[in-house]
Each structure stands twice: as C-alpha cells, then as structure tokens.
Scaffold this motif. Structure first.
Motif, PDB file in Angstrom:
ATOM      1  N   THR A 102      -8.790   8.406  -8.867  1.00  0.00           N
ATOM      2  CA  THR A 102      -7.275   8.364  -8.395  1.00  0.00           C
ATOM      3  C   THR A 102      -6.976   9.657  -8.515  1.00  0.00           C
ATOM      4  O   THR A 102      -7.566  10.571  -9.025  1.00  0.00           O
ATOM      5  N   SER A 153       1.117   3.519  -3.365  1.00  0.00           N
ATOM      6  CA  SER A 153       0.190   4.564  -2.911  1.00  0.00           C
ATOM      7  C   SER A 153      -1.204   4.233  -3.183  1.00  0.00           C
ATOM      8  O   SER A 153      -2.240   5.145  -3.486  1.00  0.00           O
ATOM      9  N   GLN A 154      -1.405   2.939  -3.593  1.00  0.00           N
ATOM     10  CA  GLN A 154      -2.904   2.235  -3.742  1.00  0.00           C
ATOM     11  C   GLN A 154      -3.652   2.481  -2.296  1.00  0.00           C
ATOM     12  O   GLN A 154      -3.464   1.250  -1.759  1.00  0.00           O
ATOM     13  N   TRP A 155      -4.339   3.500  -2.223  1.00  0.00           N
ATOM     14  CA  TRP A 155      -4.885   3.874  -0.923  1.00  0.00           C
ATOM     15  C   TRP A 155      -5.971   2.869  -0.454  1.00  0.00           C
ATOM     16  O   TRP A 155      -6.491   2.708   0.754  1.00  0.00           O
ATOM     17  N   LEU A 205      -2.787   7.907   3.559  1.00  0.00           N
ATOM     18  CA  LEU A 205      -3.505   7.012   2.417  1.00  0.00           C
ATOM     19  C   LEU A 205      -5.018   6.845   3.125  1.00  0.00           C
ATOM     20  O   LEU A 205      -5.880   6.736   2.279  1.00  0.00           O
ATOM     21  N   HIS A 210       0.645  15.940   0.754  1.00  0.00           N
ATOM     22  CA  HIS A 210       1.599  15.375   0.042  1.00  0.00           C
ATOM     23  C   HIS A 210       2.895  15.936  -0.548  1.00  0.00           C
ATOM     24  O   HIS A 210       3.914  15.657  -0.337  1.00  0.00           O
ATOM     25  N   TYR A 256      -1.255   9.930  -7.476  1.00  0.00           N
ATOM     26  CA  TYR A 256       0.002   9.426  -6.664  1.00  0.00           C
ATOM     27  C   TYR A 256      -0.181   7.821  -6.861  1.00  0.00           C
ATOM     28  O   TYR A 256       1.289   7.401  -6.504  1.00  0.00           O
ATOM     29  N   GLU A 257      -1.190   7.186  -7.293  1.00  0.00           N
ATOM     30  CA  GLU A 257      -0.935   5.826  -7.216  1.00  0.00           C
ATOM     31  C   GLU A 257      -0.135   5.328  -8.355  1.00  0.00           C
ATOM     32  O   GLU A 257      -0.143   5.944  -9.454  1.00  0.00           O
ATOM     33  N   ARG A 313       0.776  -1.261   0.002  1.00  0.00           N
ATOM     34  CA  ARG A 313      -0.066  -0.119   0.121  1.00  0.00           C
ATOM     35  C   ARG A 313       1.003   1.188   0.187  1.00  0.00           C
ATOM     36  O   ARG A 313       0.475   2.154  -0.900  1.00  0.00           O
ATOM     37  N   TRP A 314       2.023   1.109   0.915  1.00  0.00           N
ATOM     38  CA  TRP A 314       2.720   2.264   0.928  1.00  0.00           C
ATOM     39  C   TRP A 314       3.654   2.710  -0.291  1.00  0.00           C
ATOM     40  O   TRP A 314       3.322   3.869  -0.780  1.00  0.00           O
ATOM     41  N   TYR A 371      -8.646   7.469   1.317  1.00  0.00           N
ATOM     42  CA  TYR A 371      -9.704   6.546   1.491  1.00  0.00           C
ATOM     43  C   TYR A 371     -11.038   7.148   1.970  1.00  0.00           C
ATOM     44  O   TYR A 371     -12.122   7.059   1.548  1.00  0.00           O
TER      45      TYR A 371
END
Length: 226
Positions: free
Chosen positions: A57, A17-19, A90, A210, A60-61, A13-14, A94
């Motif tokens: 999105t 950056s896929q929150w 993150l 960010h 950042y992802e 996840r970190w 969400y």
C-alpha cells in the motif's frame, strides 16, 4: 442492476482509496526468483536463495468504517459516481503494482488532465459562468502550462509555484508519457542522469499526482469559506 452495483463499488473504491477494488488480484502474485552461486564447472557453491518482490500500500488506503459507508450510501442515493481523475489515479496505482510502467504513466497523466478539467468545471459552477469561458485560459493538452499559468488564470494560484517539487515530478511524468505515446521507451532526467523510471520514481510521481488532488481540494475549501 449490474451498472448500479458497479457504480456502488466504484464509490467504495473512491472513498477508501482501495485501488484494487473492481480489479483482479494479479498484483498479489509476487515475481519469484532464485539465485545460486556456482564455480567454473557449474557446481553449486552454496544453498539456493529465493527472492520475491511485491507492491504494498502507498498510505492513501483507508479502512471502510461506518462514516465512509454512510457517505458512500449518500453519494450513491443521489446518483454520484467516481470522478474520472480519481478513477485514473487509482488505476495508475494498480498498474504500478503490476509493474506496468507504460500503463501507469498514461493513467497518472490522465488523472492530472482530468483534475484540471474538474477544477475548472467546479469553479465555473461557483461563479455561475459557462465552463468554456474559463477553459479559454488553458492551452489544450499542454499539461505543464495548465498546471502553472493556466490554473493561475482560473484559480489565482499556480501549482508550479505552490508545490515546485511535486510539479517537477509531474513534469518528469509528462515527459516519460510523451515518449511512450510515440513508441519510445519511458525515460526521465533526474539529478542530471537519464534513466528508466525506477519503482521509487514511479511512487514519487504517484505521490505528486495525489498532492495535486489535495492542492485543488484546499483551494476549493478556501473559496467556500470566503
């Protein structure tokens, strides 16, 4: 075993950056609405129109590629976990995707506060001094002071001076978070107008947090090259 798997997922996840990783998919359930014009008798004047809103999105992802996969595995092998600041950031995205303004404000604020603490800890380790020695320059939970004179005392740079636009959005974030913490509605002052944060306002706040992360990262990179 379960905790190791959870830590691995937090690292994915970190690094990507896929929150939404480790969270449910309720953010994909777009609120649906229908609109229909009627006359004074309640008779329809045209066809029924449907409307849907959703959160996409934020830029950042990143896709999970071989390089990121390798770095995650290396971080996992040495026992690393996602920093508190990154996890809170993150989480704030969400919550924003769920249109939960109150929760998003809290989490974005925690991300800022944690980022300052992590920067102080990293700098203390570099100087080989106790982190408590540097934290004396900070003023408790006064986020705005800490992003200005606080971090300047520690790192020689002020986020307010370097990034005034993003600092101003974090100031609005902090003010709105303060109101929510005291049971009031979230309000900001923008262009002289007092209003509830719009989705665009919340995105601007998230982008500013960010930017704070990258500001700290750039200072670390500069110090490591000296």
């Amino acid at each position: 075993m379960t905790e190791n798997l959870n830590r691995l997922m937090r690292l994915f996840r970190w690094w990507t950056s896929q929150w939404w990783i480790t969270r449910d998919r309720s953010f994909m359930e777009a609120p649906l609405r229908a609109a229909l014009s009627i006359n004074e008798l309640g008779e329809p004047l045209n066809q029924l129109y449907g409307y849907a809103t959703n959160i996409g999105t934020l830029g950042y992802e990143r896709l999970l590629d071989e390089t990121i996969f390798t770095r995650v595995c290396q971080a996992f092998a040495i026992g690393r976990d996602i920093p508190i600041s990154a996890g809170a950031f993150l989480d704030s995205i969400y919550s924003h995707s769920l249109q939960n303004t109150r929760q998003s404000l809290f989490e974005a604020s925690i991300a800022c506060e944690s980022a300052i603490q992590e920067a102080a800890a990293h700098h203390a380790a570099t100087l080989q001094v106790p982190v408590e020695e540097l934290e004396r320059s900070l003023k408790g939970s006064d986020l705005l002071f800490n992003l200005d004179r606080g971090v300047k005392s520690i790192l020689g740079r002020s986020f307010r001076e370097d990034c005034p636009e993003q600092y101003d959005w974090i100031r609005k974030l902090w003010a709105a978070r303060g109101r929510v913490a005291h049971g009031k509605s979230a309000l900001i002052v923008h262009d002289g107008q007092r209003r509830t944060p719009t989705p665009e306002d919340r995105v601007a706040m998230i982008h500013s947090v960010h930017r704070l992360f990258f500001w700290f990262q750039s200072i670390r990179s500069e110090s490591s090259q000296q």
